[in-house]
Motif scaffolding. Sequence first.
Motif, PDB file in Angstrom:
ATOM      1  N   SER A  49     -56.467  19.673  67.562  1.00  0.00           N
ATOM      2  CA  SER A  49     -55.691  20.826  67.526  1.00  0.00           C
ATOM      3  C   SER A  49     -56.316  21.985  67.242  1.00  0.00           C
ATOM      4  N   LEU A  50     -57.427  21.907  66.363  1.00  0.00           N
ATOM      5  CA  LEU A  50     -58.388  23.127  65.703  1.00  0.00           C
ATOM      6  C   LEU A  50     -59.218  23.362  67.157  1.00  0.00           C
ATOM      7  N   VAL A  51     -59.668  22.436  67.948  1.00  0.00           N
ATOM      8  CA  VAL A  51     -60.386  22.686  69.179  1.00  0.00           C
ATOM      9  C   VAL A  51     -59.368  23.203  70.216  1.00  0.00           C
ATOM     10  N   ALA A  52     -58.161  23.060  70.452  1.00  0.00           N
ATOM     11  CA  ALA A  52     -57.306  23.502  71.222  1.00  0.00           C
ATOM     12  C   ALA A  52     -56.796  25.021  70.963  1.00  0.00           C
ATOM     13  N   ALA A  53     -56.725  25.226  69.682  1.00  0.00           N
ATOM     14  CA  ALA A  53     -56.412  26.643  69.208  1.00  0.00           C
ATOM     15  C   ALA A  53     -57.574  27.551  69.516  1.00  0.00           C
ATOM     16  N   ALA A  54     -58.955  27.153  69.139  1.00  0.00           N
ATOM     17  CA  ALA A  54     -59.994  27.832  69.347  1.00  0.00           C
ATOM     18  C   ALA A  54     -60.368  28.210  70.847  1.00  0.00           C
ATOM     19  N   GLY A  55     -59.966  27.120  71.836  1.00  0.00           N
ATOM     20  CA  GLY A  55     -60.196  27.406  73.230  1.00  0.00           C
ATOM     21  C   GLY A  55     -58.951  28.441  73.704  1.00  0.00           C
ATOM     22  N   TYR A  56     -57.838  28.424  73.018  1.00  0.00           N
ATOM     23  CA  TYR A  56     -56.650  29.036  73.686  1.00  0.00           C
ATOM     24  C   TYR A  56     -57.237  30.522  73.275  1.00  0.00           C
ATOM     25  N   TYR A  57     -57.660  30.955  71.894  1.00  0.00           N
ATOM     26  CA  TYR A  57     -58.111  32.214  71.645  1.00  0.00           C
ATOM     27  C   TYR A  57     -59.375  32.858  72.483  1.00  0.00           C
ATOM     28  N   LEU A  58     -59.996  31.873  72.727  1.00  0.00           N
ATOM     29  CA  LEU A  58     -61.188  32.322  73.672  1.00  0.00           C
ATOM     30  C   LEU A  58     -60.675  32.589  75.055  1.00  0.00           C
ATOM     31  N   PHE A  59     -59.687  31.809  75.465  1.00  0.00           N
ATOM     32  CA  PHE A  59     -59.166  32.073  76.768  1.00  0.00           C
ATOM     33  C   PHE A  59     -58.604  33.642  76.712  1.00  0.00           C
ATOM     34  N   LEU A  60     -57.668  33.861  75.737  1.00  0.00           N
ATOM     35  CA  LEU A  60     -57.047  35.208  75.604  1.00  0.00           C
ATOM     36  C   LEU A  60     -58.119  36.404  75.495  1.00  0.00           C
ATOM     37  N   LEU A  61     -59.135  36.040  74.838  1.00  0.00           N
ATOM     38  CA  LEU A  61     -60.311  37.007  74.827  1.00  0.00           C
ATOM     39  C   LEU A  61     -60.955  37.294  76.182  1.00  0.00           C
TER      40      LEU A  61
END
Length: 67
Positions: A49-61
């Motif tokens: 879940s930590l990796v998925a959240a980091a990937g999500y915010y990186l994608f939004l960036l």
Amino acid sequence: MGADRVLRTSYTARLDTAVHEALQYEPFGLRGRKLSAKEKVKKGIFLFSLVAAAGYYLFLLILFLLR
């Protein structure tokens, strides 16, 4: 009192309980081996879940930078 004088002094502490050095200086690499199967699954879900959240915010960036 200077630091050199403090380092030269020795203080002894009286302990009411015995200190187990094996528990006190346990290698960090052995920590994960003592987890139960249920704890390993919970740890895996948490890390995923930590990796998925980091990937999500990186994608939004990236989307924000490309607009």
